[in-house]
Design a protein around this motif. Structure first.
Motif, PDB file in Angstrom:
ATOM      1  N   THR A   1      -2.388   9.014 -13.242  1.00 25.13           N
ATOM      2  CA  THR A   1      -3.648   8.683 -13.917  1.00 25.13           C
ATOM      3  C   THR A   1      -4.837   9.103 -13.071  1.00 25.13           C
ATOM      4  O   THR A   1      -4.891   8.818 -11.877  1.00 25.13           O
ATOM      5  N   LEU A   2      -5.778   9.766 -13.719  1.00 21.12           N
ATOM      6  CA  LEU A   2      -7.062  10.102 -13.103  1.00 21.12           C
ATOM      7  C   LEU A   2      -8.144   9.617 -14.066  1.00 21.12           C
ATOM      8  O   LEU A   2      -8.512  10.315 -15.010  1.00 21.12           O
ATOM      9  N   GLY A   3      -8.617   8.408 -13.860  1.00 23.51           N
ATOM     10  CA  GLY A   3      -9.616   7.826 -14.750  1.00 23.51           C
ATOM     11  C   GLY A   3      -9.039   7.601 -16.132  1.00 23.51           C
ATOM     12  O   GLY A   3      -8.073   6.877 -16.308  1.00 23.51           O
ATOM     13  N   HIS A   4      -9.643   8.262 -17.121  1.00 25.22           N
ATOM     14  CA  HIS A   4      -9.168   8.146 -18.500  1.00 25.22           C
ATOM     15  C   HIS A   4      -8.336   9.351 -18.924  1.00 25.22           C
ATOM     16  O   HIS A   4      -8.221   9.654 -20.116  1.00 25.22           O
ATOM     17  N   ILE A   5      -7.749  10.029 -17.935  1.00 23.55           N
ATOM     18  CA  ILE A   5      -6.835  11.144 -18.206  1.00 23.55           C
ATOM     19  C   ILE A   5      -5.504  10.812 -17.539  1.00 23.55           C
ATOM     20  O   ILE A   5      -5.456  10.470 -16.361  1.00 23.55           O
ATOM     21  N   VAL A   6      -4.423  10.914 -18.317  1.00 20.44           N
ATOM     22  CA  VAL A   6      -3.087  10.699 -17.777  1.00 20.44           C
ATOM     23  C   VAL A   6      -2.331  12.011 -17.884  1.00 20.44           C
ATOM     24  O   VAL A   6      -2.222  12.589 -18.971  1.00 20.44           O
ATOM     25  N   LEU A   7      -1.818  12.472 -16.758  1.00 15.57           N
ATOM     26  CA  LEU A   7      -1.014  13.681 -16.694  1.00 15.57           C
ATOM     27  C   LEU A   7       0.451  13.280 -16.794  1.00 15.57           C
ATOM     28  O   LEU A   7       0.873  12.315 -16.153  1.00 15.57           O
ATOM     29  N   GLY A   8       1.210  14.024 -17.572  1.00 13.79           N
ATOM     30  CA  GLY A   8       2.635  13.748 -17.686  1.00 13.79           C
ATOM     31  C   GLY A   8       3.434  15.026 -17.589  1.00 13.79           C
ATOM     32  O   GLY A   8       2.937  16.101 -17.936  1.00 13.79           O
ATOM     33  N   GLN A   9       4.674  14.913 -17.129  1.00 14.19           N
ATOM     34  CA  GLN A   9       5.531  16.102 -17.072  1.00 14.19           C
ATOM     35  C   GLN A   9       5.830  16.619 -18.471  1.00 14.19           C
ATOM     36  O   GLN A   9       5.951  17.825 -18.680  1.00 14.19           O
ATOM     37  N   ASP A  10       5.940  15.701 -19.431  1.00 16.48           N
ATOM     38  CA  ASP A  10       6.213  16.070 -20.819  1.00 16.48           C
ATOM     39  C   ASP A  10       5.837  14.875 -21.701  1.00 16.48           C
ATOM     40  O   ASP A  10       5.440  13.821 -21.191  1.00 16.48           O
ATOM     41  N   ALA A  11       5.951  15.045 -23.007  1.00 16.62           N
ATOM     42  CA  ALA A  11       5.576  13.973 -23.937  1.00 16.62           C
ATOM     43  C   ALA A  11       6.424  12.726 -23.715  1.00 16.62           C
ATOM     44  O   ALA A  11       5.916  11.602 -23.796  1.00 16.62           O
ATOM     45  N   GLU A  12       7.705  12.910 -23.416  1.00 17.74           N
ATOM     46  CA  GLU A  12       8.584  11.762 -23.189  1.00 17.74           C
ATOM     47  C   GLU A  12       8.155  10.968 -21.957  1.00 17.74           C
ATOM     48  O   GLU A  12       8.195   9.738 -21.959  1.00 17.74           O
ATOM     49  N   SER A  13       7.738  11.667 -20.903  1.00 17.90           N
ATOM     50  CA  SER A  13       7.260  10.981 -19.698  1.00 17.90           C
ATOM     51  C   SER A  13       6.008  10.167 -20.001  1.00 17.90           C
ATOM     52  O   SER A  13       5.859   9.038 -19.524  1.00 17.90           O
ATOM     53  N   LEU A  14       5.112  10.740 -20.790  1.00 17.80           N
ATOM     54  CA  LEU A  14       3.894  10.012 -21.154  1.00 17.80           C
ATOM     55  C   LEU A  14       4.221   8.760 -21.960  1.00 17.80           C
ATOM     56  O   LEU A  14       3.647   7.692 -21.718  1.00 17.80           O
ATOM     57  N   ASP A  15       5.148   8.887 -22.905  1.00 16.96           N
ATOM     58  CA  ASP A  15       5.551   7.717 -23.699  1.00 16.96           C
ATOM     59  C   ASP A  15       6.199   6.653 -22.817  1.00 16.96           C
ATOM     60  O   ASP A  15       5.893   5.466 -22.930  1.00 16.96           O
TER      61      ASP A  15
ATOM     62  N   ALA B   1       0.739  -3.730  -8.316  1.00 16.80           N
ATOM     63  CA  ALA B   1       0.149  -4.375  -9.496  1.00 16.80           C
ATOM     64  C   ALA B   1       0.581  -3.671 -10.780  1.00 16.80           C
ATOM     65  O   ALA B   1       0.889  -4.322 -11.777  1.00 16.80           O
ATOM     66  N   ALA B   2       0.627  -2.339 -10.772  1.00 19.06           N
ATOM     67  CA  ALA B   2       1.004  -1.603 -11.982  1.00 19.06           C
ATOM     68  C   ALA B   2       2.464  -1.872 -12.346  1.00 19.06           C
ATOM     69  O   ALA B   2       2.795  -2.048 -13.519  1.00 19.06           O
ATOM     70  N   TYR B   3       3.339  -1.902 -11.349  1.00 23.41           N
ATOM     71  CA  TYR B   3       4.739  -2.228 -11.633  1.00 23.41           C
ATOM     72  C   TYR B   3       4.863  -3.658 -12.136  1.00 23.41           C
ATOM     73  O   TYR B   3       5.596  -3.940 -13.069  1.00 23.41           O
ATOM     74  N   ARG B   4       4.135  -4.568 -11.506  1.00 23.26           N
ATOM     75  CA  ARG B   4       4.233  -5.988 -11.863  1.00 23.26           C
ATOM     76  C   ARG B   4       3.659  -6.264 -13.248  1.00 23.26           C
ATOM     77  O   ARG B   4       4.220  -7.036 -14.020  1.00 23.26           O
ATOM     78  N   ASP B   5       2.537  -5.648 -13.582  1.00 27.15           N
ATOM     79  CA  ASP B   5       1.811  -6.006 -14.797  1.00 27.15           C
ATOM     80  C   ASP B   5       2.185  -5.186 -16.022  1.00 27.15           C
ATOM     81  O   ASP B   5       1.789  -5.537 -17.130  1.00 27.15           O
ATOM     82  N   ALA B   6       2.924  -4.102 -15.847  1.00 24.51           N
ATOM     83  CA  ALA B   6       3.350  -3.317 -17.009  1.00 24.51           C
ATOM     84  C   ALA B   6       4.308  -4.169 -17.841  1.00 24.51           C
ATOM     85  O   ALA B   6       4.949  -5.090 -17.340  1.00 24.51           O
ATOM     86  N   ALA B   7       4.405  -3.860 -19.104  1.00 26.13           N
ATOM     87  CA  ALA B   7       5.279  -4.622 -20.009  1.00 26.13           C
ATOM     88  C   ALA B   7       6.694  -4.670 -19.453  1.00 26.13           C
ATOM     89  O   ALA B   7       7.173  -3.691 -18.894  1.00 26.13           O
ATOM     90  N   PRO B   8       7.368  -5.797 -19.613  1.00 24.52           N
ATOM     91  CA  PRO B   8       8.748  -5.908 -19.130  1.00 24.52           C
ATOM     92  C   PRO B   8       9.606  -4.783 -19.705  1.00 24.52           C
ATOM     93  O   PRO B   8       9.530  -4.475 -20.882  1.00 24.52           O
ATOM     94  N   GLY B   9      10.369  -4.143 -18.828  1.00 23.50           N
ATOM     95  CA  GLY B   9      11.244  -3.060 -19.254  1.00 23.50           C
ATOM     96  C   GLY B   9      10.537  -1.721 -19.367  1.00 23.50           C
ATOM     97  O   GLY B   9      11.161  -0.718 -19.662  1.00 23.50           O
ATOM     98  N   ALA B  10       9.223  -1.696 -19.117  1.00 24.14           N
ATOM     99  CA  ALA B  10       8.490  -0.436 -19.209  1.00 24.14           C
ATOM    100  C   ALA B  10       8.925   0.487 -18.090  1.00 24.14           C
ATOM    101  O   ALA B  10       9.212   0.058 -16.987  1.00 24.14           O
ATOM    102  N   ASN B  11       8.968   1.757 -18.386  1.00 23.72           N
ATOM    103  CA  ASN B  11       9.285   2.744 -17.384  1.00 23.72           C
ATOM    104  C   ASN B  11       8.037   3.003 -16.559  1.00 23.72           C
ATOM    105  O   ASN B  11       6.949   2.588 -16.920  1.00 23.72           O
ATOM    106  N   THR B  12       8.175   3.695 -15.449  1.00 16.86           N
ATOM    107  CA  THR B  12       7.052   3.922 -14.555  1.00 16.86           C
ATOM    108  C   THR B  12       6.988   5.374 -14.140  1.00 16.86           C
ATOM    109  O   THR B  12       7.750   6.188 -14.611  1.00 16.86           O
ATOM    110  N   GLY B  13       6.092   5.666 -13.230  1.00 18.18           N
ATOM    111  CA  GLY B  13       5.891   7.028 -12.768  1.00 18.18           C
ATOM    112  C   GLY B  13       7.064   7.606 -12.000  1.00 18.18           C
ATOM    113  O   GLY B  13       7.193   8.811 -11.888  1.00 18.18           O
TER     114      GLY B  13
END
Length: 163
Positions: free
Chosen positions: A63-77, A124-136
């Motif tokens: 994440t860079l501000g209001h832009i999120v870079l992802g390797q692909d659409a699945e990574s972003l999801d 904080a991002a790992y802790r506060d993301a929805a339970p079961g959410a994947n991460t970077g």
């Protein structure tokens, strides 16, 4: 914080992500806006996330501000909840986010801890993301322990943000 103020306050960090939008387009990628955040992916962005970030194995998203870079659409999801915590951190810290993030990583490294997993913003991002959410990253989230750290605020170091 009113939305317009949040966008303006985090604009310096968002501007760091703008060159990646062009790279995404010229490398066959796609860009979309999801909940007020620009998400982009493409071959050049994937290359950067795999080889241009100082993480073993690279990152699935960043994440860079209001832009999120992802390797692909699945990574972003898969990383959306985690990365949205970083968007909120950027909104809180504004132009100080990148320096504060780097200082947090440096402080962790100086203490002999993992500069990514012991970085308070990541904890904080790992802790506060929805339970079961994947991460970077593909592996497990940071946990307390001899090479880990925990923080108590809801979205990174600093005062917690009202719900």
């Amino acid at each position: 914080m009113p939305r317009l103020i949040a966008y303006v306050w985090s604009l310096p960090t968002t501007l760091l992500g703008l060159p990646f939008l062009a790279l995404s387009v010229v490398s066959g990628g796609r860009t979309r806006i999801v909940d007020g955040v620009i998400e982009t992916h493409g071959r050049a962005v994937a290359w950067f996330l795999r080889r241009g970030v100082p993480l073993v194995g690279g990152a699935r998203a960043m994440t860079l501000g209001h832009i999120v870079l992802g390797q692909d659409a699945e990574s972003l999801d898969a990383t959306r909840d985690h990365e949205r915590i970083h968007v909120a951190q950027c909104e809180r810290w504004g132009p100080l986010f990148v320096p504060a993030y780097l200082v947090a990583s440096l402080a962790a490294a100086v203490r002999g801890r993992d500069p990514y997993r012991a970085n308070g913003f990541e904890v904080a991002a790992y802790r506060d993301a929805a339970p079961g959410a994947n991460t970077g990253l593909a592996d497990a989230a940071p946990t307390a322990g001899p090479d880990r750290t925990q923080i108590s605020s809801s979205s990174g170091p600093g005062p917690s943000r009202p719900a």
